[in-house]
Design a protein around this motif. Structure first.
Motif, PDB file in Angstrom:
ATOM      1  N   PHE A  23      29.939  36.626  40.845  1.00 45.36           N
ATOM      2  CA  PHE A  23      30.664  37.900  40.840  1.00 45.36           C
ATOM      3  C   PHE A  23      29.650  39.016  41.075  1.00 45.36           C
ATOM      4  O   PHE A  23      28.568  39.011  40.491  1.00 45.36           O
ATOM      5  N   HIS A  77      41.894  50.133  36.554  1.00 42.62           N
ATOM      6  CA  HIS A  77      40.454  50.032  36.818  1.00 42.62           C
ATOM      7  C   HIS A  77      40.273  49.948  38.334  1.00 42.62           C
ATOM      8  O   HIS A  77      40.977  49.201  39.008  1.00 42.62           O
ATOM      9  N   GLU A  79      37.756  48.883  40.191  1.00 41.17           N
ATOM     10  CA  GLU A  79      36.891  47.881  40.821  1.00 41.17           C
ATOM     11  C   GLU A  79      37.747  46.971  41.704  1.00 41.17           C
ATOM     12  O   GLU A  79      38.920  46.704  41.441  1.00 41.17           O
ATOM     13  N   ASP A  81      38.149  43.889  42.311  1.00 47.83           N
ATOM     14  CA  ASP A  81      38.857  42.667  41.902  1.00 47.83           C
ATOM     15  C   ASP A  81      40.238  42.964  41.311  1.00 47.83           C
ATOM     16  O   ASP A  81      41.056  42.050  41.189  1.00 47.83           O
ATOM     17  N   HIS A  82      40.514  44.230  40.987  1.00 48.34           N
ATOM     18  CA  HIS A  82      41.853  44.600  40.501  1.00 48.34           C
ATOM     19  C   HIS A  82      42.520  45.633  41.406  1.00 48.34           C
ATOM     20  O   HIS A  82      43.745  45.718  41.446  1.00 48.34           O
ATOM     21  N   HIS A 144      34.690  48.922  31.707  1.00 44.79           N
ATOM     22  CA  HIS A 144      33.282  49.187  31.708  1.00 44.79           C
ATOM     23  C   HIS A 144      32.874  50.213  32.750  1.00 44.79           C
ATOM     24  O   HIS A 144      31.676  50.383  33.021  1.00 44.79           O
ATOM     25  N   ASP A 163      39.893  44.647  32.165  1.00 44.94           N
ATOM     26  CA  ASP A 163      38.670  43.876  31.880  1.00 44.94           C
ATOM     27  C   ASP A 163      38.425  43.670  30.378  1.00 44.94           C
ATOM     28  O   ASP A 163      37.808  42.678  29.972  1.00 44.94           O
ATOM     29  N   TYR A 189      31.595  37.082  29.208  1.00 43.67           N
ATOM     30  CA  TYR A 189      32.106  38.279  29.884  1.00 43.67           C
ATOM     31  C   TYR A 189      31.632  39.545  29.160  1.00 43.67           C
ATOM     32  O   TYR A 189      31.158  40.502  29.778  1.00 43.67           O
ATOM     33  N   HIS A 220      41.658  39.231  33.453  1.00 47.34           N
ATOM     34  CA  HIS A 220      40.905  38.003  33.753  1.00 47.34           C
ATOM     35  C   HIS A 220      41.193  36.998  32.639  1.00 47.34           C
ATOM     36  O   HIS A 220      41.117  37.346  31.452  1.00 47.34           O
TER      37      HIS A 220
HETATM   38 FE1  FEO Z   1      35.389  45.523  36.337  1.00 52.18          FE
HETATM   39 FE2  FEO Z   1      37.336  42.790  36.596  1.00 52.18          FE
HETATM   40  O1  FEO Z   1      36.460  44.304  37.199  1.00 52.18           O
END
Ligand code: FEO
Length: 395
Positions: A23, A77, A79, A81-82, A144, A163, A189, A220
């Motif tokens: 990742f 969020h 980022e 991945d979302h 984060h 997250d 994580y 996640h």
């Molecule tokens: Fe901070 Fe799952 O992305």
């Protein structure tokens, strides 16, 4: 995977990335991961919470194919991945409004070129009524990224945490069934992603636990239908309490540093101190990060390359500095050929760690009986520091 109900009128769309092993080109994913989006259906309006990673775009979009209308898309969020598939979702549902925090509105515009007219900023605590279900937004900055927020649906007693509380696990399990597996993945994580923000997480944890929920749906890993398990784990990880443990990342080129490390491990064990040693030539840095969550002491073992530490030790030291674990004590050991500045250079790499240095043992060439005696003294100093420190649990 197909959408599955987690509460009345709420479905999870879990896009499982079975084969992903890295990742951010940084974080190892030994168990893969998943990106969970959630559909919340009210009597008057429907909302989608988060999207998925662009690699799994079709997994999400196929599940939305038969959805007639979508009124809101919540971005908790920014980022990738979302948020990476939000532009596709907004294109598929041209009348949907994207709801996000103030900071996220800037980030989504700059990172993903989301049109500003599609975005409606929601305030901390604001509620959106869907009819029989309400979306209540809770700003949780720095979990984060600066823009992160959670969503609470009071009627369903469900908290969507993105997250926060997440775990990188590829699984068909909708809910946590194997607590030990999820504990390890969630701790990994936390260690890799959340630990640098421990203090702000403590405050966010207090805010969230004031809400009345019986389910945490992260973005996640599996969903927590018994959330006390993960809340207790987070309280433990962010607490100032440390364990009677040493984390010992090391590397050896010709065996001398390894001889010193092995002697020190044995000496610490005889003093009742648990040691987590990691040979940096082969270690999974996620395991190293996990060990840093609880340990009271960090000891670095390095040979000298030219006049400084081995490059792998540079990397591990920089990583530990970035992750800001709660360690309070440190030491450096190692060997060198003719001269060394390894101790000064390592010390300069970890300014974020507010540690008392309990000792340094630097040996020219192979260790001698005198070196081993110094290592025994270091082990005694570590055991004493832990025993004398009320924040270290030694029993
Ligand atoms: Fe901070 Fe799952 O992305």
């Amino acid at each position: 995977m197909h959408a599955r109900a987690i509460k009345t009128g709420i479905e999870a769309i879990c896009c499982v990335h079975w084969e992903r092993r890295l990742f951010d080109s940084l974080v190892p994913l030994p168990d893969g991961t998943s990106y969970n989006a959630y559909l919340v259906r009210g009597e008057k309006a429907t909302a989608l919470i988060d999207s998925t990673d662009p690699d799994l775009r079709d997994e999400l979009m196929n599940q939305l194919e038969n959805l007639e209308t979508l009124d809101y898309v919540v971005s908790q969020h920014s980022e990738q991945d979302h948020a990476g598939v939000l532009p596709d979702v907004l294109a598929r549902f041209p009348s949907a409004t994207l709801l996000c925090s103030e900071k996220a509105s800037e980030m989504l515009a700059t990172h993903l070129h989301v049109a500003p007219e599609r975005i409606r900023v929601v305030a901390d605590g604001e509620q959106i009524a869907l009819g029989g279900k309400t979306l209540q937004f809770v700003y949780t900055p720095w979990v984060h990224w600066p823009e992160t927020m959670c969503t609470y649906v009071p009627e369903a007693k469900c908290l969507f945490s993105c997250d926060f509380f997440g775990s990188h696990v590829a699984t068909t399990d909708l809910f946590v069934t194997d607590q030990a597996l999820v504990y390890e993945a969630a701790k990994r994580y936390y260690a890799e992603i959340m630990m640098p923000f421990r203090k702000v997480i403590t405050r966010n944890l207090e805010r969230l636990t004031a809400l009345d929920f019986d389910m945490i749906a992260p973005s996640h890993g599996p969903i927590y239908d018994k959330p006390a398990f993960i809340l207790d784990a987070y309280r433990d990880w962010v607490s100032p309490t440390m364990k009677n443990e040493v984390v010992l990342p090391y590397i050896s080129m010709h065996g001398s540093t390894e001889m010193m490390v092995k002697h020190l491990i044995d000496a610490l064990a005889r003093q009742g101190v648990t040691v987590h040693a990691f040979d940096l030539a082969v270690t999974d840095i996620g395991k190293l990060a996990i060990a840093l969550v609880d340990a009271a002491t960090l000891i670095v073992g390095t040979p000298t390359v030219h006049i400084g530490p081995h490059p792998a030790v540079y990397y591990a030291s920089h990583l530990a500095n970035m992750l800001k674990p709660k360690v309070k004590y440190a030491a450096i050991i190692g060997s060198y050929g003719w001269s060394s500045k390894a101790i000064e250079q390592i010390a300069g790499l970890i300014p974020n760690l507010k540690v008392d240095v309990l000792g340094t043992v630097l040996q020219k060439g192979m260790p001698t009986n005198e070196t081993y005696a110094q290592l025994d003294d270091l082990a005694s100093a570590v055991a004493k520091a832990h025993a004398d420190d009320a924040s270290v649990v030694t029993k």
